[in-house]
Enzyme design. Structure first.
Site, PDB file in Angstrom:
ATOM      1  N   TYR A   1       0.867  -1.182   0.000  1.00  0.00           N
ATOM      2  CA  TYR A   1       0.000   0.000   0.000  1.00  0.00           C
ATOM      3  C   TYR A   1       0.906   1.235   0.000  1.00  0.00           C
ATOM      4  CZ  TYR A   1      -3.812  -3.103   1.566  1.00  0.00           C
ATOM      5  OH  TYR A   1      -4.743  -4.111   1.677  1.00  0.00           O
TER       6      TYR A   1
ATOM      7  N   PHE B   1     -13.933  -0.011  -4.018  1.00  0.00           N
ATOM      8  CA  PHE B   1     -13.838   1.057  -5.009  1.00  0.00           C
ATOM      9  C   PHE B   1     -15.198   1.347  -5.648  1.00  0.00           C
ATOM     10  CE2 PHE B   1      -9.469  -0.839  -5.191  1.00  0.00           C
ATOM     11  CZ  PHE B   1      -8.832   0.218  -4.592  1.00  0.00           C
TER      12      PHE B   1
ATOM     13  N   PHE C   1     -13.283  -5.055   1.442  1.00  0.00           N
ATOM     14  CA  PHE C   1     -14.344  -4.307   0.778  1.00  0.00           C
ATOM     15  C   PHE C   1     -15.704  -4.615   1.412  1.00  0.00           C
ATOM     16  CE2 PHE C   1     -11.786  -4.078  -3.453  1.00  0.00           C
ATOM     17  CZ  PHE C   1     -10.949  -3.152  -2.891  1.00  0.00           C
ATOM     18  N   PRO C   2     -15.813  -4.533   2.749  1.00  0.00           N
ATOM     19  CA  PRO C   2     -17.099  -4.815   3.399  1.00  0.00           C
ATOM     20  C   PRO C   2     -18.186  -3.819   3.022  1.00  0.00           C
ATOM     21  CG  PRO C   2     -15.574  -3.817   4.966  1.00  0.00           C
ATOM     22  CD  PRO C   2     -14.780  -4.133   3.722  1.00  0.00           C
ATOM     23  N   LEU C   3     -17.752  -2.681   2.463  1.00  0.00           N
ATOM     24  CA  LEU C   3     -18.715  -1.663   2.021  1.00  0.00           C
ATOM     25  C   LEU C   3     -18.689  -1.490   0.505  1.00  0.00           C
ATOM     26  CD1 LEU C   3     -17.953   0.974   4.803  1.00  0.00           C
ATOM     27  CD2 LEU C   3     -19.733  -0.768   4.787  1.00  0.00           C
ATOM     28  N   GLY C   4     -18.082  -2.453  -0.196  1.00  0.00           N
ATOM     29  CA  GLY C   4     -18.049  -2.405  -1.650  1.00  0.00           C
ATOM     30  C   GLY C   4     -16.751  -1.913  -2.238  1.00  0.00           C
TER      31      GLY C   4
ATOM     32  N   PRO D   1     -18.652   1.542  -4.032  1.00  0.00           N
ATOM     33  CA  PRO D   1     -19.444   1.463  -2.796  1.00  0.00           C
ATOM     34  C   PRO D   1     -20.839   0.899  -3.026  1.00  0.00           C
ATOM     35  CG  PRO D   1     -18.305   3.564  -2.953  1.00  0.00           C
ATOM     36  CD  PRO D   1     -18.110   2.874  -4.277  1.00  0.00           C
ATOM     37  N   LEU D   2     -21.276   0.139  -2.031  1.00  0.00           N
ATOM     38  CA  LEU D   2     -22.594  -0.477  -2.111  1.00  0.00           C
ATOM     39  C   LEU D   2     -23.674   0.576  -2.280  1.00  0.00           C
ATOM     40  CD1 LEU D   2     -22.346  -3.126   0.760  1.00  0.00           C
ATOM     41  CD2 LEU D   2     -22.166  -3.543  -1.698  1.00  0.00           C
TER      42      LEU D   2
END
Length: 259
Positions: free
Chosen positions: A62, A217, A212-215, A219-220
């Site tokens: 990163y 790159f 990516f628990p929220l989607g 986002p959900l």
């Protein structure tokens, strides 16, 4: 979300709170280069630990190197109860591309880079990131890479080994070489391909860490999610994270933010 109310689970030989912090977004745009605001990144890390988070997910690719250097600057010397999980198996191209770094030499170098930039003598957990396809699951043997990590574990510079971006078959292959303490794959309320694997790992007492628990790159975005959130007086993000926590007791969350 109350961090203590998230509960705890075993990660290697540590007990961590199920709500952790993913440090990927601390680097610059595209997870490449320095952050836009260096002090803000430092403040985020210190605030996360002050709030009680004791599980941080990172990698030396990163930035590259930058996120680990920020963690060291903000938090070293580290709290005794802080578990830092890092990853090897990838590198960044000069054009910010994500490339495999899968030879034994590259794995060894990556482990030592993590030790240097985190200012550690021993890494708590090192996840092997499968890179047969950088952006999705793909079959391929990880025997050579796992054997290299197992040798480094025997040398005492790695305490525990985990996996990232892996299939059922690769998990089984890895477990035939060394104990695995966590699996980190893409999983969220809209992407549930790992349901069977999560249940299998739960039976073995192994942590599952959805990235990516929220989607990520992308986002959900869901009208249903928004509707449920409105009914509960919550945000869609809170609903998505709470859903993951109730999905299985072995799920550890690592949502990230840069501010």
């Amino acid at each position: 979300m109350n961090i203590d109310k998230s509960g705890t689970f075993t990660l290697g030989t540590s007990t961590v709170k199920r709500l952790g912090y993913g440090a990927m977004q601390l680097a610059g745009p595209g997870v490449y280069g320095p952050p836009k605001n260096h002090q803000a990144a430092i403040d985020v890390l210190r605030e996360a630990v002050a709030l009680g988070i004791n599980h941080i997910d990172t990698s030396d690719f990163y930035g590259p190197h930058i996120t680990n250097q920020l963690i060291q600057e903000a938090l070293h010397p580290y709290r005794d109860d802080l578990t830092i999980v890092t990853k090897v198996g990838a590198k960044r191209g000069d054009d910010a591309s994500w490339l495999p770094a899968f030879s034994s030499e590259e794995i060894i170098q990556a482990v030592h880079d993590n030790l240097k930039n985190l200012k550690l003598d021993v890494l708590d957990v090192v996840n092997l990131r499968a890179m047969f396809n950088p952006f999705s699951l793909a079959e391929g043997s990880i025997e050579e890479q796992m054997t290299t990590l197992a040798e480094l574990q025997h040398q005492g510079i790695i305490q525990h080994i985990g996996l990232s971006n892996v299939t059922h078959t690769q998990v089984a292959e890895a477990q035939s070489i060394a104990p695995i303490v966590c699996v980190q794959n893409m999983y969220n309320i809209a992407n549930r391909q790992d349901d069977a694997l999560i249940d299998q790992l739960a039976e073995q007492g192994i942590a599952y860490v959805p990235f990516f628990p929220l989607g990520g790159f992308n986002p959900l975005q869901s009208s249903t999610l928004q509707h449920v959130a409105d009914q509960l007086g919550a945000t869609p993000i809170q609903v998505a994270l709470t859903w993951l926590l109730q999905r299985s007791p072995n799920i550890l969350l690592i949502p990230g933010t840069s501010s």
